[in-house]
Design a protein around this motif. Structure first.
Motif, PDB file in Angstrom:
ATOM      1  N   ARG A 197    -100.495  -7.449 -25.593  1.00 52.50           N
ATOM      2  CA  ARG A 197    -101.425  -8.397 -25.142  1.00 52.50           C
ATOM      3  C   ARG A 197    -101.121  -9.127 -24.065  1.00 52.50           C
ATOM      4  O   ARG A 197    -101.813  -9.971 -23.349  1.00 52.50           O
ATOM      5  N   LEU A 198     -99.781  -9.153 -23.636  1.00 52.43           N
ATOM      6  CA  LEU A 198     -99.454  -9.684 -22.218  1.00 52.43           C
ATOM      7  C   LEU A 198     -99.536  -8.469 -21.096  1.00 52.43           C
ATOM      8  O   LEU A 198     -98.905  -9.100 -19.959  1.00 52.43           O
ATOM      9  N   ASN A 199    -100.289  -7.350 -21.351  1.00 56.63           N
ATOM     10  CA  ASN A 199    -100.300  -6.345 -20.427  1.00 56.63           C
ATOM     11  C   ASN A 199     -99.159  -5.923 -19.846  1.00 56.63           C
ATOM     12  O   ASN A 199     -98.874  -5.701 -18.543  1.00 56.63           O
ATOM     13  N   ILE A 200     -97.944  -6.078 -20.680  1.00 60.66           N
ATOM     14  CA  ILE A 200     -96.702  -5.336 -20.124  1.00 60.66           C
ATOM     15  C   ILE A 200     -96.803  -3.996 -20.448  1.00 60.66           C
ATOM     16  O   ILE A 200     -96.813  -3.662 -21.804  1.00 60.66           O
ATOM     17  N   LEU A 201     -96.409  -3.241 -19.253  1.00 63.80           N
ATOM     18  CA  LEU A 201     -96.555  -1.864 -19.324  1.00 63.80           C
ATOM     19  C   LEU A 201     -95.496  -1.378 -20.284  1.00 63.80           C
ATOM     20  O   LEU A 201     -94.407  -1.808 -20.148  1.00 63.80           O
ATOM     21  N   PRO A 202     -95.747  -0.266 -21.230  1.00 65.03           N
ATOM     22  CA  PRO A 202     -94.690   0.381 -22.075  1.00 65.03           C
ATOM     23  C   PRO A 202     -93.428   0.883 -21.477  1.00 65.03           C
ATOM     24  O   PRO A 202     -93.781   1.340 -20.425  1.00 65.03           O
ATOM     25  N   ALA A 203     -92.367   0.724 -21.838  1.00 64.61           N
ATOM     26  CA  ALA A 203     -91.079   1.476 -21.272  1.00 64.61           C
ATOM     27  C   ALA A 203     -91.349   3.117 -21.437  1.00 64.61           C
ATOM     28  O   ALA A 203     -92.101   3.537 -22.123  1.00 64.61           O
ATOM     29  N   ASP A 204     -90.633   3.775 -20.489  1.00 69.24           N
ATOM     30  CA  ASP A 204     -90.689   5.142 -20.991  1.00 69.24           C
ATOM     31  C   ASP A 204     -90.085   5.605 -22.231  1.00 69.24           C
ATOM     32  O   ASP A 204     -90.258   6.684 -22.948  1.00 69.24           O
ATOM     33  N   ALA A 223     -93.960  -3.738  -9.115  1.00 66.59           N
ATOM     34  CA  ALA A 223     -93.627  -4.039  -7.651  1.00 66.59           C
ATOM     35  C   ALA A 223     -93.057  -2.925  -7.048  1.00 66.59           C
ATOM     36  O   ALA A 223     -93.134  -2.433  -5.807  1.00 66.59           O
ATOM     37  N   ALA A 224     -92.101  -2.363  -7.788  1.00 68.56           N
ATOM     38  CA  ALA A 224     -91.156  -1.225  -7.212  1.00 68.56           C
ATOM     39  C   ALA A 224     -92.164   0.285  -6.977  1.00 68.56           C
ATOM     40  O   ALA A 224     -92.002   0.690  -6.215  1.00 68.56           O
ATOM     41  N   ARG A 225     -93.312   0.165  -7.918  1.00 73.66           N
ATOM     42  CA  ARG A 225     -94.078   1.512  -8.144  1.00 73.66           C
ATOM     43  C   ARG A 225     -94.880   1.002  -6.557  1.00 73.66           C
ATOM     44  O   ARG A 225     -95.350   2.216  -5.912  1.00 73.66           O
ATOM     45  N   LEU A 226     -95.316  -0.115  -6.443  1.00 73.43           N
ATOM     46  CA  LEU A 226     -96.294  -0.526  -5.286  1.00 73.43           C
ATOM     47  C   LEU A 226     -95.496  -0.037  -4.100  1.00 73.43           C
ATOM     48  O   LEU A 226     -96.062   0.166  -2.939  1.00 73.43           O
ATOM     49  N   SER A 227     -94.064  -0.328  -3.935  1.00 71.83           N
ATOM     50  CA  SER A 227     -93.286  -0.099  -2.908  1.00 71.83           C
ATOM     51  C   SER A 227     -92.913   1.603  -2.666  1.00 71.83           C
ATOM     52  O   SER A 227     -92.254   1.879  -1.773  1.00 71.83           O
ATOM     53  N   GLY A 228     -93.613   2.336  -3.652  1.00 73.17           N
ATOM     54  CA  GLY A 228     -93.313   3.618  -3.414  1.00 73.17           C
ATOM     55  C   GLY A 228     -92.317   4.372  -4.326  1.00 73.17           C
ATOM     56  O   GLY A 228     -91.954   5.421  -3.987  1.00 73.17           O
ATOM     57  N   LEU A 229     -91.627   3.691  -5.252  1.00 78.13           N
ATOM     58  CA  LEU A 229     -90.551   4.126  -5.870  1.00 78.13           C
ATOM     59  C   LEU A 229     -91.127   4.661  -7.375  1.00 78.13           C
ATOM     60  O   LEU A 229     -92.081   4.196  -7.841  1.00 78.13           O
ATOM     61  N   GLY A 230     -90.526   5.731  -7.851  1.00 73.95           N
ATOM     62  CA  GLY A 230     -90.768   6.109  -9.209  1.00 73.95           C
ATOM     63  C   GLY A 230     -89.608   5.467 -10.103  1.00 73.95           C
ATOM     64  O   GLY A 230     -88.721   5.289  -9.653  1.00 73.95           O
ATOM     65  N   VAL A 231     -90.210   5.019 -11.183  1.00 75.54           N
ATOM     66  CA  VAL A 231     -89.466   4.181 -11.902  1.00 75.54           C
ATOM     67  C   VAL A 231     -89.307   4.721 -13.319  1.00 75.54           C
ATOM     68  O   VAL A 231     -90.200   5.235 -13.937  1.00 75.54           O
ATOM     69  N   THR A 232     -88.241   4.651 -13.768  1.00 80.39           N
ATOM     70  CA  THR A 232     -87.883   4.919 -15.245  1.00 80.39           C
ATOM     71  C   THR A 232     -87.186   3.825 -15.908  1.00 80.39           C
ATOM     72  O   THR A 232     -86.080   3.177 -15.402  1.00 80.39           O
ATOM     73  N   LEU A 233     -87.954   3.264 -17.050  1.00 80.62           N
ATOM     74  CA  LEU A 233     -87.607   2.222 -17.670  1.00 80.62           C
ATOM     75  C   LEU A 233     -87.152   2.305 -19.167  1.00 80.62           C
ATOM     76  O   LEU A 233     -87.802   2.982 -19.781  1.00 80.62           O
ATOM     77  N   VAL A 234     -85.835   1.938 -19.330  1.00 81.41           N
ATOM     78  CA  VAL A 234     -85.461   2.327 -20.830  1.00 81.41           C
ATOM     79  C   VAL A 234     -85.275   0.690 -21.612  1.00 81.41           C
ATOM     80  O   VAL A 234     -84.622  -0.109 -20.791  1.00 81.41           O
ATOM     81  N   GLN A 235     -85.721   0.581 -22.688  1.00 84.68           N
ATOM     82  CA  GLN A 235     -85.596  -0.753 -23.318  1.00 84.68           C
ATOM     83  C   GLN A 235     -85.042  -0.445 -24.821  1.00 84.68           C
ATOM     84  O   GLN A 235     -85.884   0.308 -25.464  1.00 84.68           O
ATOM     85  N   ASN A 236     -84.026  -0.851 -25.077  1.00 80.52           N
ATOM     86  CA  ASN A 236     -83.655  -0.726 -26.187  1.00 80.52           C
ATOM     87  C   ASN A 236     -84.254  -1.804 -27.400  1.00 80.52           C
ATOM     88  O   ASN A 236     -84.683  -2.891 -27.106  1.00 80.52           O
ATOM     89  N   ILE A 237     -84.092  -1.188 -28.677  1.00 81.32           N
ATOM     90  CA  ILE A 237     -84.595  -2.125 -29.840  1.00 81.32           C
ATOM     91  C   ILE A 237     -83.237  -2.283 -30.485  1.00 81.32           C
ATOM     92  O   ILE A 237     -82.620  -1.348 -31.298  1.00 81.32           O
ATOM     93  N   THR A 238     -82.949  -3.441 -30.825  1.00 82.82           N
ATOM     94  CA  THR A 238     -81.775  -3.698 -31.436  1.00 82.82           C
ATOM     95  C   THR A 238     -82.152  -3.961 -33.176  1.00 82.82           C
ATOM     96  O   THR A 238     -82.702  -4.952 -33.227  1.00 82.82           O
ATOM     97  N   ASP A 239     -81.981  -2.892 -33.964  1.00 82.04           N
ATOM     98  CA  ASP A 239     -82.318  -3.182 -35.344  1.00 82.04           C
ATOM     99  C   ASP A 239     -81.055  -3.114 -36.066  1.00 82.04           C
ATOM    100  O   ASP A 239     -81.071  -2.902 -37.266  1.00 82.04           O
ATOM    101  N   VAL A 240     -79.827  -3.105 -35.421  1.00 83.07           N
ATOM    102  CA  VAL A 240     -78.609  -3.327 -36.258  1.00 83.07           C
ATOM    103  C   VAL A 240     -77.622  -4.286 -35.419  1.00 83.07           C
ATOM    104  O   VAL A 240     -77.662  -3.764 -34.283  1.00 83.07           O
ATOM    105  N   GLY A 241     -76.673  -4.803 -36.051  1.00 84.49           N
ATOM    106  CA  GLY A 241     -75.462  -5.099 -35.181  1.00 84.49           C
ATOM    107  C   GLY A 241     -75.674  -6.332 -34.529  1.00 84.49           C
ATOM    108  O   GLY A 241     -74.687  -6.786 -33.864  1.00 84.49           O
TER     109      GLY A 241
END
Length: 450
Positions: free
Chosen positions: A108-115, A52-70
């Motif tokens: 499989r849910l068509n969720i676009l990959p994070a950057d 939706a943000a892209r549709l509104s004209g914004l550039g988006v940078t998405l970071v999503q962590n992978i918790t593999d410890v802690g």
RNA sequence: GGUGGAAUGGCCGAGAGGCGAGGCAAGGGACUGCAAAUCCCUCUACACGGGUUCAAAUCCCGUUUCCACCUCCA
């Protein structure tokens, strides 16, 4: 302009980003098991915001962590280490395995990959230097057990996101025995824990051999990868407290700023009336949906039928309904030709921007579907517009099934039986074919199958 | 005890002062040798008690019930 409900201010606010750019952080999975569809509902939320943000004209940078410890289940019991014992393989192999499966489920849910998907285990130095800085500036201290704790009382606005007040938090609730007395205050939390007997997933630090607490990883990674100012921080409602509250305290204590502009939370998914969880025994995986011959995007469709910040109850009936609507819409799109032209629709755009009102957008699509005044090509263009945000893969053309030789023989015999008007035999063969996974349709031009 | 939500037809669910969203299921009809699929039609609701208003599912007060979070959680 995109508007979203913001947890801290409890208002729907404009999402402007800065200089046309939106910096987003979404709390990612702890990779010790498969993500269930409830987990994925949250990741779908961040996907919808991105789209939706892209549709509104914004550039988006998405970071999503992978918790593999802690990520502790209980004191000193790391979720990944305990799963490693169950599966009898190396903890880093566990993390790798479930991280790969996580990415597959997103696709499989068509969720676009994070950057960027930074891993906690590869960000230990970032965490150590963040903790050093917090100790230096008086926000953290070394407890009598050698662990490093954040001093909750040193952060004046603690509780702003969740509405919890330090003095109202039940002291001693689920209090970890081994920490008893080591912390100055019951609401303080561990930034770094001493290894003691633990030998795997430990690192050397100024405070001794140990491993990080859960909350510090998101502060360290978001500051490192998105800088001192993050526009949007997204996660499930259960992360509101304590995870995000603690994260906010850490990040703000490190930067001296209000690091995150907007906190956005997605509500929980219930399955057949109860919160989806391992203990309730109602966990549904993407694979379970596929195993029932339903398109995994049926889950996405079902989620879109509910606003992200209302609890929703998923059932097999709702998934089946979603599946058949999805199929019908794909045929509407296919009937409109092959053009990739997109026609924007003000009503749908408004719905998307108004706090992701996807139910309304779907309602609008149903109206377009039924509207005899709109020709098929235009319908296609309108559906394609919607699909930019909905992500339902509406242009997908069903793959032609490859018939087995047995099925071909049965079809051939049935056709011959029908020519003889031997309907008893025809019906018998139809039953066999259906048991074989083929649906038979008889029309004026003879039989067809799918 | 603290905190955040919710209550709409058989079921799921939008709507946020004024012509009864939509879907699923069910029933009827068209089509069919019969089915399936498809199409058409039918059924019709806002937890309770007060209040405000010409008008309340919608706003206000109170009550009840349910869900979630309160140091594992998406």
């Amino acid at each position: 302009m995109l508007r979203l409900y913001e947890t801290r201010s409890r208002e729907v606010v404009d999402i402007t980003g800065s200089a046309g750019q939106l910096k987003m952080y979404c709390c990612g999975p702890t990779v010790y098991r498969d993500a269930h569809v409830g987990n994925l509902r949250t990741f779908l939320l961040s996907d919808l915001i991105v789209r939706a943000a892209r549709l509104s004209g914004l550039g988006v940078t998405l970071v999503q962590n992978i918790t593999d410890v802690g990520h502790m289940a209980t004191d000193l019991e790391d979720k990944i280490l305990s799963q490693s014992k169950v599966e009898k393989i190396d903890p880093f192999e566990i993390a790798k395995k479930y991280e790969e499966r996580f990415h597959a489920d997103l696709a499989r849910l068509n969720i676009l990959p994070a950057d960027l998907y930074p891993r906690a285990s590869e960000s230990i130095e970032l965490m150590i230097s963040a903790i050093e800085k917090l100790v230096e500036n008086g926000s953290a201290y070394i407890g009598t057990d050698g662990n490093v704790y954040f001093d909750a009382q040193s952060f004046p606005t603690y509780g702003a996101i969740s509405g919890n007040r330090l003095d109202a938090l039940k002291p001693g609730y689920r209090f970890e025995a081994s920490e008893d007395g080591a912390k100055r205050f019951h609401a303080d939390w561990a930034l770094w824990k001493i290894a003691h007997d633990r030998t795997q997933m430990v690192w050397q630090t100024p405070w001794g051999l140990g491993f990080p607490g859960w909350h510090i990883e998101c502060s360290a990674m978001s500051l490192a990868h998105l800088g001192q100012s993050v526009d949007l921080h997204v996660g499930g409602i259960d992360l509101r407290f304590p995870h995000h509250e603690n994260e906010r305290a850490q990040s703000n204590a490190l930067t001296g700023l209000e690091t995150v502009t907007h906190w956005i939370h997605g509500e929980h998914l219930l399955f057949e009336g109860r919160k989806m969880s391992k203990s309730a025994g109602n966990v549904v995986l993407v694979q379970d949906i596929i195993d029932r011959d339903l398109d995994p995007l049926s889950a996405r469709f079902a989620f879109l039928e509910n606003r992200y910040r209302s609890q929703m109850d998923l059932t097999w009936a709702s998934l089946k309904a979603a599946h058949s609507t999805l199929k019908r819409w794909r045929s509407v799109v296919a009937a409109g030709g092959t053009s990739s032209a997109v026609e924007s629709d003000a009503e749908m755009e408004q719905a998307f921007f108004n706090d992701l009102d996807t139910p309304k957008a779907l309602q609008r699509l149903r109206a377009i579907e039924k509207d005899a005044q709109i020709n098929p090509a235009r319908k296609r263009a309108l559906f394609l517009f919607a699909d930019q945000v909905l992500g339902l893969d509406l242009t997908r053309v069903p793959e032609a099934k490859v018939l087995t030789s047995e099925q071909e023989v049965l079809l051939q015999s049935r056709q011959e039986a029908r020519l003889r008007k031997d309907f008893a035999e025809s019906d018998r063969l139809r039953g066999l074919l259906e048991a074989n996974g083929l649906a038979i349709h008889d029309g004026p031009e003879g039989q067809s199958w799918s």
